[in-house]
Design a protein around this motif. Structure first.
Motif, PDB file in Angstrom:
ATOM      1  N   VAL A   1       0.837  -1.194   0.000  1.00  0.00           N
ATOM      2  CA  VAL A   1       0.000   0.000   0.000  1.00  0.00           C
ATOM      3  C   VAL A   1       0.874   1.247   0.000  1.00  0.00           C
ATOM      4  CG1 VAL A   1      -1.881  -1.156   1.239  1.00  0.00           C
ATOM      5  CG2 VAL A   1      -0.210   0.170   2.532  1.00  0.00           C
ATOM      6  N   GLN A   2       0.302   2.314  -0.494  1.00  0.00           N
ATOM      7  CA  GLN A   2       0.885   3.645  -0.382  1.00  0.00           C
ATOM      8  C   GLN A   2      -0.038   4.437   0.519  1.00  0.00           C
ATOM      9  OE1 GLN A   2       3.667   4.908  -1.878  1.00  0.00           O
ATOM     10  NE2 GLN A   2       4.180   3.066  -3.014  1.00  0.00           N
ATOM     11  N   ILE A   3       0.534   5.159   1.457  1.00  0.00           N
ATOM     12  CA  ILE A   3      -0.262   5.944   2.403  1.00  0.00           C
ATOM     13  C   ILE A   3       0.189   7.393   2.347  1.00  0.00           C
ATOM     14  CG2 ILE A   3      -0.822   6.296   4.836  1.00  0.00           C
ATOM     15  CD1 ILE A   3      -0.549   3.298   5.207  1.00  0.00           C
ATOM     16  N   LEU A   4      -0.793   8.280   2.175  1.00  0.00           N
ATOM     17  CA  LEU A   4      -0.502   9.710   2.151  1.00  0.00           C
ATOM     18  C   LEU A   4      -1.484  10.449   3.046  1.00  0.00           C
ATOM     19  CD1 LEU A   4      -0.149   8.795  -1.151  1.00  0.00           C
ATOM     20  CD2 LEU A   4       0.803  11.060  -1.048  1.00  0.00           C
ATOM     21  N   ALA A   5      -0.982  11.422   3.775  1.00  0.00           N
ATOM     22  CA  ALA A   5      -1.875  12.317   4.495  1.00  0.00           C
ATOM     23  C   ALA A   5      -2.699  13.056   3.444  1.00  0.00           C
ATOM     24  CB  ALA A   5      -1.073  13.304   5.330  1.00  0.00           C
ATOM     25  N   ILE A   6      -3.948  13.324   3.750  1.00  0.00           N
ATOM     26  CA  ILE A   6      -4.833  13.982   2.784  1.00  0.00           C
ATOM     27  C   ILE A   6      -4.262  15.319   2.344  1.00  0.00           C
ATOM     28  CG2 ILE A   6      -7.087  15.129   2.593  1.00  0.00           C
ATOM     29  CD1 ILE A   6      -7.057  12.082   1.991  1.00  0.00           C
ATOM     30  N   GLU A   7      -3.639  16.036   3.255  1.00  0.00           N
ATOM     31  CA  GLU A   7      -3.035  17.323   2.879  1.00  0.00           C
ATOM     32  C   GLU A   7      -1.982  17.129   1.791  1.00  0.00           C
ATOM     33  OE1 GLU A   7      -2.917  16.116   6.137  1.00  0.00           O
ATOM     34  OE2 GLU A   7      -4.648  17.233   6.874  1.00  0.00           O
ATOM     35  N   SER A   8      -1.182  16.082   1.906  1.00  0.00           N
ATOM     36  CA  SER A   8      -0.160  15.792   0.891  1.00  0.00           C
ATOM     37  C   SER A   8      -0.803  15.442  -0.446  1.00  0.00           C
ATOM     38  CB  SER A   8       0.735  14.636   1.341  1.00  0.00           C
ATOM     39  OG  SER A   8       1.459  14.986   2.478  1.00  0.00           O
ATOM     40  N   LEU A   9      -1.882  14.673  -0.404  1.00  0.00           N
ATOM     41  CA  LEU A   9      -2.561  14.316  -1.648  1.00  0.00           C
ATOM     42  C   LEU A   9      -3.142  15.555  -2.319  1.00  0.00           C
ATOM     43  CD1 LEU A   9      -3.304  12.100  -3.599  1.00  0.00           C
ATOM     44  CD2 LEU A   9      -5.390  11.706  -2.266  1.00  0.00           C
ATOM     45  N   HIS A  10      -3.683  16.480  -1.535  1.00  0.00           N
ATOM     46  CA  HIS A  10      -4.151  17.748  -2.105  1.00  0.00           C
ATOM     47  C   HIS A  10      -3.005  18.471  -2.817  1.00  0.00           C
ATOM     48  CE1 HIS A  10      -8.340  18.529  -1.072  1.00  0.00           C
ATOM     49  NE2 HIS A  10      -8.153  18.018   0.128  1.00  0.00           N
ATOM     50  N   GLU A  11      -1.855  18.552  -2.176  1.00  0.00           N
ATOM     51  CA  GLU A  11      -0.693  19.238  -2.764  1.00  0.00           C
ATOM     52  C   GLU A  11      -0.230  18.542  -4.042  1.00  0.00           C
ATOM     53  OE1 GLU A  11       2.344  19.679   0.230  1.00  0.00           O
ATOM     54  OE2 GLU A  11       0.904  20.556   1.637  1.00  0.00           O
ATOM     55  N   ILE A  12      -0.178  17.232  -4.010  1.00  0.00           N
ATOM     56  CA  ILE A  12       0.272  16.467  -5.183  1.00  0.00           C
ATOM     57  C   ILE A  12      -0.668  16.697  -6.365  1.00  0.00           C
ATOM     58  CG2 ILE A  12       0.453  14.109  -6.089  1.00  0.00           C
ATOM     59  CD1 ILE A  12       1.674  13.375  -3.287  1.00  0.00           C
ATOM     60  N   THR A  13      -1.969  16.652  -6.137  1.00  0.00           N
ATOM     61  CA  THR A  13      -2.905  16.836  -7.254  1.00  0.00           C
ATOM     62  C   THR A  13      -2.863  18.270  -7.783  1.00  0.00           C
ATOM     63  OG1 THR A  13      -4.752  17.177  -5.737  1.00  0.00           O
ATOM     64  CG2 THR A  13      -4.446  14.953  -6.587  1.00  0.00           C
ATOM     65  N   ARG A  14      -2.729  19.237  -6.883  1.00  0.00           N
ATOM     66  CA  ARG A  14      -2.632  20.639  -7.329  1.00  0.00           C
ATOM     67  C   ARG A  14      -1.377  20.892  -8.154  1.00  0.00           C
ATOM     68  NH1 ARG A  14      -4.982  22.169  -2.196  1.00  0.00           N
ATOM     69  NH2 ARG A  14      -2.923  22.164  -1.276  1.00  0.00           N
ATOM     70  N   ALA A  15      -0.322  20.161  -7.867  1.00  0.00           N
ATOM     71  CA  ALA A  15       0.963  20.386  -8.533  1.00  0.00           C
ATOM     72  C   ALA A  15       1.064  19.716  -9.910  1.00  0.00           C
ATOM     73  CB  ALA A  15       2.103  19.897  -7.640  1.00  0.00           C
ATOM     74  N   SER A  16       0.080  18.951 -10.289  1.00  0.00           N
ATOM     75  CA  SER A  16       0.154  18.269 -11.579  1.00  0.00           C
ATOM     76  C   SER A  16       0.303  19.282 -12.715  1.00  0.00           C
ATOM     77  CB  SER A  16      -1.097  17.433 -11.835  1.00  0.00           C
ATOM     78  OG  SER A  16      -1.037  16.864 -13.137  1.00  0.00           O
ATOM     79  N   PRO A  17       1.276  19.066 -13.588  1.00  0.00           N
ATOM     80  CA  PRO A  17       1.463  19.983 -14.710  1.00  0.00           C
ATOM     81  C   PRO A  17       0.529  19.709 -15.890  1.00  0.00           C
ATOM     82  CG  PRO A  17       3.162  18.314 -14.750  1.00  0.00           C
ATOM     83  CD  PRO A  17       2.337  18.071 -13.510  1.00  0.00           C
ATOM     84  N   TYR A  18      -0.265  18.662 -15.794  1.00  0.00           N
ATOM     85  CA  TYR A  18      -1.085  18.253 -16.927  1.00  0.00           C
ATOM     86  C   TYR A  18      -2.564  18.499 -16.682  1.00  0.00           C
ATOM     87  CZ  TYR A  18       3.305  15.938 -17.858  1.00  0.00           C
ATOM     88  OH  TYR A  18       4.635  15.694 -18.051  1.00  0.00           O
ATOM     89  N   ALA A  19      -3.198  19.127 -17.621  1.00  0.00           N
ATOM     90  CA  ALA A  19      -4.643  19.367 -17.553  1.00  0.00           C
ATOM     91  C   ALA A  19      -5.374  18.204 -18.210  1.00  0.00           C
ATOM     92  CB  ALA A  19      -4.989  20.669 -18.264  1.00  0.00           C
ATOM     93  N   ASP A  20      -6.577  17.952 -17.742  1.00  0.00           N
ATOM     94  CA  ASP A  20      -7.410  16.924 -18.365  1.00  0.00           C
ATOM     95  C   ASP A  20      -7.857  17.403 -19.743  1.00  0.00           C
ATOM     96  OD1 ASP A  20      -7.282  15.256 -16.181  1.00  0.00           O
ATOM     97  OD2 ASP A  20      -9.126  16.014 -15.297  1.00  0.00           O
ATOM     98  N   ASP A  21      -7.879  16.491 -20.682  1.00  0.00           N
ATOM     99  CA  ASP A  21      -8.485  16.783 -21.976  1.00  0.00           C
ATOM    100  C   ASP A  21      -8.998  15.482 -22.569  1.00  0.00           C
ATOM    101  OD1 ASP A  21      -6.422  15.530 -23.633  1.00  0.00           O
ATOM    102  OD2 ASP A  21      -5.186  17.292 -23.297  1.00  0.00           O
ATOM    103  N   ALA A  22      -9.722  15.573 -23.638  1.00  0.00           N
ATOM    104  CA  ALA A  22     -10.392  14.411 -24.228  1.00  0.00           C
ATOM    105  C   ALA A  22      -9.422  13.416 -24.856  1.00  0.00           C
ATOM    106  CB  ALA A  22     -11.415  14.871 -25.268  1.00  0.00           C
ATOM    107  N   GLU A  23      -8.236  13.875 -25.225  1.00  0.00           N
ATOM    108  CA  GLU A  23      -7.297  12.988 -25.916  1.00  0.00           C
ATOM    109  C   GLU A  23      -6.268  12.320 -25.017  1.00  0.00           C
ATOM    110  OE1 GLU A  23      -6.940  16.412 -27.591  1.00  0.00           O
ATOM    111  OE2 GLU A  23      -8.814  15.998 -28.632  1.00  0.00           O
ATOM    112  N   HIS A  24      -6.177  12.738 -23.754  1.00  0.00           N
ATOM    113  CA  HIS A  24      -5.124  12.231 -22.871  1.00  0.00           C
ATOM    114  C   HIS A  24      -5.667  11.794 -21.512  1.00  0.00           C
ATOM    115  CE1 HIS A  24      -2.917  14.865 -25.667  1.00  0.00           C
ATOM    116  NE2 HIS A  24      -1.970  13.971 -25.530  1.00  0.00           N
ATOM    117  N   HIS A  25      -4.955  10.835 -20.929  1.00  0.00           N
ATOM    118  CA  HIS A  25      -5.152  10.467 -19.530  1.00  0.00           C
ATOM    119  C   HIS A  25      -3.990  11.045 -18.743  1.00  0.00           C
ATOM    120  CE1 HIS A  25      -8.498   7.759 -20.087  1.00  0.00           C
ATOM    121  NE2 HIS A  25      -7.827   7.028 -20.950  1.00  0.00           N
TER     122      HIS A  25
END
Length: 176
Positions: free
Chosen positions: A73-97
């Protein structure tokens, strides 16, 4: 009590099936509180007074015993998961995951170095805090060059990935 996201590796794929109700019950028996699962792929939000390392040890041992496999398992504090998702350089779009790949033991740095030959016209990776962000065209997730790196023995047992849509659902469950 602190709220954590727990990501089980390899659940409900490849013949290893765990019902989410059984997973919740197992985690509650291990002393976790307010346990809720998200989707059917081993995403859990829970509260615990244990430190992350102790919680990881407890959960992996408990799941291994209850379900008869070598649980990771991987365990992350929710605050860390918020930071990780906010830091993603990639935006969602129809052509990419867009994915976040969580690693153990600092292996993300080694993989980033090794995978420096990727064709960015096909897929992109970027470093994060203990993670790698990955954007790949729809339909190529399992067939892309970077996907092949993830299945190498030196990385396979030490990572788990989630797409950004799933991570957002986990965060909604944590915040509710």
């Amino acid at each position: 009590m602190k709220t954590y996201a727990v990501f089980l590796r390899g659940v409900n794929v490849g013949g290893r099936t765990i019902k989410m109700a059984e997973l919740r019950a197992c985690l509650e028996k291990l002393g976790c509180a307010n346990v809720r699962t998200v989707l059917q792929s081993g995403n859990v939000v829970l509260d615990s007074s244990k430190a992350p390392v102790a919680l990881k040890t407890t959960i992996e041992a408990g799941l291994s015993k209850a379900f008869g496999y070598a649980a990771k398992v991987q365990i992350l504090a929710i605050e860390s998961l918020h930071e990780i998702t906010r830091a993603s350089p990639y935006a969602d779009d129809a052509e990419h995951h867009s994915y976040v790949i969580f690693f153990e033991s600092g292996l993300e740095a080694k993989l980033l170095e090794e995978a420096d030959d990727l064709d960015t016209a096909i897929e992109e990776i970027a470093a994060g805090d203990g993670v790698i962000y990955w954007q790949v065209p729809v339909g190529l997730t399992l067939k892309s060059p970077f996907a092949r790196y993830l299945t190498l023995a030196r990385y396979k047992a030490f990572n788990t990935n989630r797409n950004m849509k799933t991570l957002r659902k986990v965060l909604v469950a944590a915040d509710s």
